[in-house]
Design a protein around this motif. Structure first.
Motif, PDB file in Angstrom:
ATOM      1  N   CYS A 320       0.918  -1.058   0.023  1.00 24.62           N
ATOM      2  CA  CYS A 320       0.193  -0.224  -0.137  1.00 24.62           C
ATOM      3  C   CYS A 320       0.761   1.232  -0.028  1.00 24.62           C
ATOM      4  N   VAL A 333      -1.923  -5.384   0.043  1.00 29.14           N
ATOM      5  CA  VAL A 333      -2.906  -5.057  -0.894  1.00 29.14           C
ATOM      6  C   VAL A 333      -3.028  -6.489  -1.716  1.00 29.14           C
ATOM      7  N   CYS A 353      -5.896  -0.910  -2.656  1.00 30.84           N
ATOM      8  CA  CYS A 353      -5.821  -0.963  -0.992  1.00 30.84           C
ATOM      9  C   CYS A 353      -7.324  -1.113  -0.300  1.00 30.84           C
TER      10      CYS A 353
END
Length: 628
Positions: A320, A333, A353
């Protein structure tokens, strides 16, 4: 049949196993050992690709099967991966039978410029571990591969022994000992990237020995390479290799010193290996050269041989990159969507995300730093917007927020305005845009473009709808999106006229194409969000005549001369991006500072010195009193 036989160790050469048998058998002559193993005294002791294996299997009983013996204890898998299927089959049959004299010729080693190591090589750490685990050491396959100078397990330099791979006695078996005289190679003068390349070659060579890759078709490998060349713009869509660009980039990526160590230097010549390896494979190329090409094209063996899914951005979860998220730079993510860039055919990854932050970048990732790179932020997300609201309500300044959020001031202004936050700074300038919910403005814009479309038809009554579209692409696109029926009703009707078969007037065609090219350059990057580079390919695509320029360039001297004059090299394009960026910053009332220009223009810190000086000069100009 033999009553006992040594147990092979991991990655041990069959030659090494037979050498240990010779020592333990107590035989005083190597020919006695050869007769016990193969049933005759005339078999030579070959270290890499031995023959007469059927005879050996017969004498060792059910200890091995043929596939296990060849793939696990000889150098066969190292070479077979890059042989044509029929070649690989013939080499295997020759090894099983008594056709040893044909093997090295079949794999191309006899004529190859890449020569075998003259002596056996070892790793001091491997020897130490062998003595602690087995009480003896042995010759490993991986250490004998050409171009392997580092142990893939311990990543330390290998040592060359005085034990020759080809003894003056063709029947002799030389056993590995921990006390064998040896010398370590000197890598002190190699740069970090050169050492990394050699380590990568070692790892890839070990993978070749252990994964048992084989080609599925005669040109499956070459076809994979060609597709990657196209994706990286080293070949045209028709498959013609851009040799000058290829050789230049290859020599930039790999130092002459490394290529000499790997016995794979290149020369710009039709018969050079780097040219011929991308042609239909009628001859064999050494594995080192295939590995170099793969490294150059940023791919790996599993992708080339379709062993598993290609991961241009590595395996998830991914990072992320939302600077104010609690999971910033953490692997959280799990949502990744991969598409292909229309022009370059390179993979584009879109990462999302749970915090709502969505970003994308073009791949594949080339190094560890690329994982922290953002190409485009597509959505900041609910967490980002919520924290922006909190920061504004807490009375933080615009500069403080921009620094904390790692975003430019214009972005903070834009989203604060969208969220209708009560801010102490000036609201951003509103740029008028055509939107669907502004009916009155849409009608006005429609009317203007309809008038323009009718006007252009009056100027060029002989031109077709397609030709008019190329003259005013923005007008056509707007009408096509917003009033397609009117566009169809008020456009020239296509008449199907039977024309006699006649020769093309290439002089006239050249003049027509030149006019289209000039028009395209004049409207280049019109209303674009960011500039695009002017090249022969992009110009050809712009006017939909790329195939004509590629196939008939010699008949279009004026057009090709114009293309040559206006085409941009990388430095020129980067300078134009800088000017484009500065213009945008001025329009937005932002300060003209260097780090902003690098970021906005999408330039890395390692751009050429010429571009760096250009940026510094531009910043200095805008800092002068006359520009304030």
């Amino acid at each position: 049949m033999l009553h006992w036989f040594p147990t092979p160790y991991p990655d041990e050469l069959l030659y090494s196993v037979l050498a240990r048998y010779h020592v333990r058998s107590g035989n005083t002559s190597p020919k006695m050992t050869t007769e016990e193993l193969f049933g005759k005294r005339t078999v030579r002791s070959v270290w890499d690709l031995p023959a007469n294996l059927n005879a050996l299997l017969k004498n060792t009983g059910d200890y091995w099967n043929a596939e296990q013996l060849i793939f696990n204890y000889t150098m066969y898998p190292y070479y077979a991966a890059f042989l044509l299927p029929l070649q690989a089959k013939q080499v295997k049959l020759a090894m099983m039978n008594d056709e040893g004299s044909t093997i090295h010729t079949r794999i191309g080693m006899a004529a190859s410029n890449v020569k075998l190591k003259e002596n056996f090589w070892v790793c001091s750490n491997c020897i130490k571990e062998d003595m602690e685990t087995y009480g003896e050491t042995y010759w490993r396959r991986i250490h004998q591969c050409p171009g392997v100078f580092f142990c893939p397990q311990h990543e330390i330099e290998l040592e060359e022994t005085i034990a020759p791979v080809r003894d003056y006695n063709q029947h002799e078996y030389i056993v590995a000992t921990p006390s064998v005289n040896r010398r370590k190679i000197d890598v002190s003068e190699l740069k970090k990237d050169e050492v990394q390349l050699l380590k990568k070659i070692s790892q890839s060579s070990y993978t070749l020995l252990t994964m048992n890759y084989l080609q599925k078709g005669n040109n499956s490998l070459r076809n994979k390479f060609l597709e990657l060349l196209k994706q990286n713009e080293y070949a045209t869509p028709n498959g013609r290799v851009k040799r000058e660009r290829l050789y230049h980039s290859f020599n930039v990526k790999f130092s002459t010193r490394c290529l000499e160590l790997l016995q794979s230097t290149v020369e710009f010549d039709e018969t050079d290996w780097l040219t011929m390896i991308f042609q239909k494979h009628r001859k064999s190329f050494h594995p080192i050269r295939h590995l170099l090409v793969m490294s150059f094209l940023d791919t790996d063996l599993n992708h080339i041989f379709d062993k598993n899914e290609y991961h241009p951005f590595g395996k998830g979860p991914w990072l992320c990159l939302n600077a104010i998220c609690s999971d910033y730079r953490k692997r959280v993510v799990k949502d990744l969507r991969i598409t292909l860039d229309y022009d370059t055919r390179k993979p584009v990854g879109t990462f999302q995300c749970d915090c709502g932050f969505i970003y994308s970048r073009k791949g594949p990732d080339r190094n560890e730093e690329d994982k922290f790179r953002i190409g485009t932020i597509k959505e900041y997300g609910h967490v980002w917007k919520q924290k922006l609201t909190t920061a504004v309500n807490e009375g933080k300044t615009l500069t403080e927020i921009a620094r904390e959020f790692q975003a430019d001031r214009a972005t903070i202004k834009k989203y604060a305005d969208k969220l209708q936050l009560n801010v102490p700074w000036k609201a951003p300038k509103i740029v008028t845009k055509i939107v669907q919910d502004s009916i009155e403005d849409l009608e006005k814009q429609l009317q203007l473009r309809k008038e323009k479309w009718l006007e252009i038809q009056e100027l060029y009554p002989e031109k077709s709808k397609t030709e008019l579209r190329k003259l005013v692409p923005d007008v056509y696109a707007f009408l096509y999106r917003n009033d397609r029926d009117w566009l169809n009703d008020f456009s020239p009707i296509k008449n199907k006229i039977q024309t006699p078969n006649h020769r093309v007037d290439w002089k006239k065609r050249d003049e027509e194409l030149l006019a289209l090219l000039k028009q395209a350059v004049q409207n280049w990057d019109f209303d674009a969000e960011k500039p695009t580079r002017i090249t022969a390919t992009s110009l050809g695509k712009k006017i939909n005549k790329l195939s004509v320029f590629e196939k008939k360039s010699e008949k279009l001297p004026e057009s090709m001369n114009f293309i040559s004059k206006v085409s941009e090299d990388l430095v020129a394009f980067q300078k134009r991006r800088v000017e484009f960026c500065i213009k945008k910053l001025k329009e937005e009332g932002e300060p003209i500072i260097e780090w902003q220009i690098y970021r906005k223009a999408g330039l890395r810190s390692d751009v050429s010195n010429e571009v760096k000086r250009f940026i510094s000069l531009k910043v200095t100009q805008y800092e002068s009193p006359n520009n304030k």
